[in-house]
Design a protein around this motif. Sequence first.
Motif, short mmCIF file in Angstrom:
data_model
loop_
_atom_site.label_atom_id
_atom_site.label_comp_id
_atom_site.label_asym_id
_atom_site.label_seq_id
_atom_site.Cartn_x
_atom_site.Cartn_y
_atom_site.Cartn_z
N UNK A 1 -4.31 -1.42 -5.41
CA UNK A 1 -4.32 -0.62 -6.63
C UNK A 1 -4.89 -1.41 -7.82
N UNK A 2 -4.68 -2.73 -7.82
CA UNK A 2 -5.34 -3.58 -8.82
C UNK A 2 -6.86 -3.52 -8.65
N UNK A 3 -7.30 -3.61 -7.39
CA UNK A 3 -8.74 -3.61 -7.11
C UNK A 3 -9.37 -2.27 -7.49
N UNK A 4 -8.64 -1.18 -7.27
CA UNK A 4 -9.15 0.13 -7.66
C UNK A 4 -9.35 0.20 -9.17
N UNK A 5 -8.39 -0.31 -9.92
CA UNK A 5 -8.49 -0.31 -11.38
C UNK A 5 -9.67 -1.19 -11.84
N UNK A 6 -9.79 -2.37 -11.25
CA UNK A 6 -10.91 -3.25 -11.58
C UNK A 6 -12.24 -2.57 -11.29
N UNK A 7 -12.33 -1.91 -10.14
CA UNK A 7 -13.56 -1.22 -9.77
C UNK A 7 -13.88 -0.11 -10.77
N UNK A 8 -12.83 0.61 -11.19
CA UNK A 8 -13.02 1.67 -12.17
C UNK A 8 -13.53 1.14 -13.49
N UNK A 9 -13.01 0.00 -13.93
CA UNK A 9 -13.45 -0.59 -15.19
C UNK A 9 -14.90 -1.07 -15.11
N UNK A 10 -15.28 -1.64 -13.98
CA UNK A 10 -16.67 -2.08 -13.83
C UNK A 10 -17.61 -0.89 -13.81
N UNK A 11 -17.17 0.19 -13.16
CA UNK A 11 -17.97 1.41 -13.11
C UNK A 11 -18.11 2.00 -14.51
N UNK A 12 -16.99 2.04 -15.23
CA UNK A 12 -17.01 2.59 -16.59
C UNK A 12 -17.89 1.73 -17.51
N UNK A 13 -17.78 0.41 -17.37
CA UNK A 13 -18.58 -0.49 -18.22
C UNK A 13 -20.06 -0.29 -17.96
N UNK A 14 -20.41 -0.02 -16.71
CA UNK A 14 -21.81 0.21 -16.36
C UNK A 14 -22.31 1.54 -16.91
N UNK A 15 -21.47 2.58 -16.83
CA UNK A 15 -21.89 3.93 -17.22
C UNK A 15 -21.75 4.18 -18.72
N UNK A 16 -20.65 3.72 -19.31
CA UNK A 16 -20.36 4.04 -20.71
C UNK A 16 -20.33 2.81 -21.62
N UNK A 17 -19.87 1.69 -21.07
CA UNK A 17 -19.74 0.47 -21.85
C UNK A 17 -18.37 0.32 -22.47
N UNK A 18 -17.63 -0.70 -22.05
CA UNK A 18 -16.32 -0.97 -22.63
C UNK A 18 -16.48 -1.39 -24.09
N UNK A 19 -15.62 -0.88 -24.93
CA UNK A 19 -15.67 -1.20 -26.36
C UNK A 19 -14.70 -2.35 -26.65
N UNK A 20 -15.17 -3.57 -26.40
CA UNK A 20 -14.35 -4.76 -26.59
C UNK A 20 -14.15 -5.10 -28.06
N UNK A 21 -15.03 -4.61 -28.92
CA UNK A 21 -14.98 -5.01 -30.33
C UNK A 21 -13.67 -4.61 -31.00
N UNK A 22 -13.15 -3.43 -30.61
CA UNK A 22 -11.88 -2.96 -31.16
C UNK A 22 -10.94 -2.63 -30.01
N UNK A 23 -9.81 -3.34 -29.98
CA UNK A 23 -8.79 -3.11 -28.96
C UNK A 23 -7.47 -2.76 -29.64
N UNK A 24 -6.55 -2.22 -28.89
CA UNK A 24 -5.25 -1.83 -29.45
C UNK A 24 -4.16 -2.08 -28.42
#
Length: 271
Positions: free
Chosen positions: A83-106
């Motif tokens: 389940x950790x790997x699934x989440x990691x895979x999802x984040x990499x997919x999202x970062x590729x498609x949309x781009x993670x917004x690291x500049x502002x976190x909460x």
Amino acid sequence: MTKRKTGHDYEISDELWTIITALLPLPKPKKKAGRPREDDRKIMNGIFYLLRTGCQWKALPRCYGAPSTVHDRFQEWQRSGLFDKMWQSGLMDYDKEEGLEWEWQAIDGAMTKAPLGGAGTGANPTDRGKKGTKRSLLTDGKGIPLSVVVDGANRHDKMLVKGTFDAIIIERPSHKVTQNICMDKGYDFPDIRQLVDDYGYTAHIRKRGEENIRRDIPGYRARRWVVERTHSWLNRFRRLLIRWEKKIENYLAMLHFACAWITFRAAGLFG
């Protein structure tokens, strides 16, 4: 007329299953002959059904297999880190498609009931001292979950900050990238401000006693609310609304599964 939910509304899509298949651990070889191993996809559908509906393990529809078999497979996959790997895979997919917004976190915490107790629970000060658990969640600027940790409901939010930073599921960008973090006044302590600085963040923490003043500044954008929205998203997975897992590892696995689904959905993998 309200549309009635069917079993298909709680099943893994073909697109997501293709990704999960590549992450599945190899099954352990059988020590002796017996019944063939239950289909992995059917079992995963059963776990997802339980996560979405919040039903008891024993109440799982038999179309997903025997509840004990589904639970045993869940434990097997939890120990393998699936389940950790699934989440990691999802984040990499999202970062590729949309781009993670690291500049502002909460970051923010939320408490839920935990009537069965277990590790990571404690007396909830807002619920007459009944057993409860607290999850500390970190998101990017759009509310995509990056990290989650669990502890007792009697633990102050500030005590979970370091663990939340350390549990970020993928690697953060270089410190050369400016990273701001938004926190509510419950984190307004000198040691937390220092900790945030040590981790390379610029802190945006409302001071205790400060009035909530509306800012009519051109271009001003409220940013901390996204983490509260993500907590709300997690609560739509009814298994998380009340913690029924005694083992903290199992509860975290459920949280990671939900975070993976939220992330894949945001990446546009399915509806």
